[in-house]
Design an enzyme around this catalytic site. Structure first.
Site, PDB file in Angstrom:
ATOM      1  N   GLN A 100       0.839  -1.198   0.000  1.00 48.29           N
ATOM      2  CA  GLN A 100       0.000   0.000   0.000  1.00 48.29           C
ATOM      3  C   GLN A 100       0.876   1.251   0.000  1.00 48.29           C
ATOM      4  O   GLN A 100       1.948   1.292   0.617  1.00 48.29           O
ATOM      5  CB  GLN A 100      -0.909   0.004   1.226  1.00 48.29           C
ATOM      6  CG  GLN A 100      -1.908  -1.131   1.272  1.00 48.29           C
ATOM      7  CD  GLN A 100      -3.044  -0.966   0.269  1.00 48.29           C
ATOM      8  OE1 GLN A 100      -3.098   0.011  -0.480  1.00 48.29           O
ATOM      9  NE2 GLN A 100      -3.940  -1.938   0.246  1.00 48.29           N
ATOM     10  N   TYR A 129      -5.332 -13.774  -0.961  1.00 45.21           N
ATOM     11  CA  TYR A 129      -4.715 -12.593  -1.577  1.00 45.21           C
ATOM     12  C   TYR A 129      -3.889 -11.884  -0.498  1.00 45.21           C
ATOM     13  O   TYR A 129      -4.030 -10.679  -0.264  1.00 45.21           O
ATOM     14  CB  TYR A 129      -5.750 -11.629  -2.145  1.00 45.21           C
ATOM     15  CG  TYR A 129      -6.786 -12.219  -3.078  1.00 45.21           C
ATOM     16  CD1 TYR A 129      -6.527 -12.382  -4.438  1.00 45.21           C
ATOM     17  CD2 TYR A 129      -8.046 -12.580  -2.594  1.00 45.21           C
ATOM     18  CE1 TYR A 129      -7.489 -12.900  -5.295  1.00 45.21           C
ATOM     19  CE2 TYR A 129      -9.016 -13.101  -3.443  1.00 45.21           C
ATOM     20  CZ  TYR A 129      -8.740 -13.263  -4.790  1.00 45.21           C
ATOM     21  OH  TYR A 129      -9.699 -13.774  -5.627  1.00 45.21           O
ATOM     22  N   GLU A 150      -1.140 -16.604  -1.409  1.00 45.52           N
ATOM     23  CA  GLU A 150      -0.768 -15.529  -2.327  1.00 45.52           C
ATOM     24  C   GLU A 150      -0.085 -16.162  -3.544  1.00 45.52           C
ATOM     25  O   GLU A 150       0.748 -17.066  -3.388  1.00 45.52           O
ATOM     26  CB  GLU A 150       0.163 -14.536  -1.630  1.00 45.52           C
ATOM     27  CG  GLU A 150       0.884 -13.555  -2.516  1.00 45.52           C
ATOM     28  CD  GLU A 150      -0.050 -12.649  -3.286  1.00 45.52           C
ATOM     29  OE1 GLU A 150       0.158 -12.494  -4.505  1.00 45.52           O
ATOM     30  OE2 GLU A 150      -0.996 -12.101  -2.682  1.00 45.52           O
ATOM     31  N   CYS A 219     -10.919  -2.864  -2.849  1.00 45.17           N
ATOM     32  CA  CYS A 219     -10.550  -1.577  -3.436  1.00 45.17           C
ATOM     33  C   CYS A 219     -11.434  -1.250  -4.640  1.00 45.17           C
ATOM     34  O   CYS A 219     -11.205  -0.252  -5.320  1.00 45.17           O
ATOM     35  CB  CYS A 219      -9.071  -1.564  -3.841  1.00 45.17           C
ATOM     36  SG  CYS A 219      -8.646  -2.800  -5.097  1.00 45.17           S
TER      37      CYS A 219
END
Length: 261
Positions: A100, A129, A150, A219
């Site tokens: 991020q 994820y 992941e 998101c």
């Protein structure tokens, strides 16, 4: 610079990653045919011109589908990673792993997820994820035993090493999100997908598991709405939603949603 239409030139774009200590890691994304001598000279010029540049890596990418990254980084000069704190855990952050851009607000989001999870030492969680492990670390620090899934092998390597150093009960697994189907006996499922949202297989695996709670970090408001409709139809109920502004002064928003059976 590369000309994308003519497929000429070398430098397609650059990734400049800044650590909290001011050190910078530069990833130069180039065509695979770019001569090594050009790259070596560029790396030397960068490190000489800017003392804060701790390292320079090469990232080959000949894709034409808009994918930003394709191959693992090749070191050119200096460090291959930066030391970064993610959810309070030191992580070796490379140029190609997703992180991020607003670390302070990301930490607030991770802490919120852990609070919503109400984790205890008996909690078995799967973080899908998982990226570099921010959510997994926050859950483990709250007492949960976490499996982090992941598809980026370099991210899982960094996550696993960081969790081991910190003494956290986090196990990393390289695999697609649908790998969740291999973990039916869990108490909590957390998903944090890209903007396109979760695949139907991932949502089906979450529903088929024994988890009584699910936390969805999104998101993409449109894909979130679509996926929540599918989950509600499958027997879940939304009991909490909280937006987080990780990119102030833009239209982008992250949303944390908790669901229960």
């Amino acid at each position: 610079p590369a000309d994308e239409r003519r497929r000429t030139g070398h430098l397609r774009y650059a990734i400049v990653r800044a650590g909290r200590d001011g050190r910078v890691l530069v990833g130069l994304v180039v065509h695979g045919a770019t001569p090594p001598a050009i790259m070596d000279a560029t790396a030397a010029a960068l490190t000489a011109a800017a003392p804060e540049v701790a390292g320079v890596v090469r990232l080959d990418n000949d894709r034409t589908d808009g994918g930003l990254l394709d191959q693992p980084p090749t070191p050119l000069a200096g460090a291959r990673t930066l030391d970064e704190l993610i959810a309070g855990v030191p992580v070796a952050l490379g140029a190609s792993e997703f992180a991020q851009v607003n670390p302070a607000q990301a930490d607030a989001l991770y802490a919120h997820v852990a609070a919503l999870a109400e984790a205890t030492p008996q909690t078995r969680a799967v973080d899908v994820y998982a990226g570099l492990g921010g959510i997994a670390f926050a859950l483990a620090r709250a007492g949960a035993t976490v499996t982090a899934i992941e598809r980026d092998a370099s991210a899982i390597a960094a996550l696993t090493a960081a969790a081991t150093r910190a003494g956290l009960a986090v196990t990393g697994e390289v695999g697609d999100a649908a790998r969740l189907a291999g973990f039916p006996a869990v108490d909590l499922v957390v998903v944090n997908p890209p903007r396109k949202g979760c695949s139907p297989a991932t949502l089906a695996a979450a529903t088929a598991s024994s988890a009584r709670r699910m936390i969805y970090v999104s998101c993409g408001p449109e894909s979130l709405g679509r996926d929540l409709a599918a989950l509600v139809a499958a027997g879940w109920r939304v009991d909490h939603a909280q937006p987080f502004d990780l990119m102030p002064a833009t239209s982008q928003i992250e949303t944390v949603v908790r669901l229960a059976r």
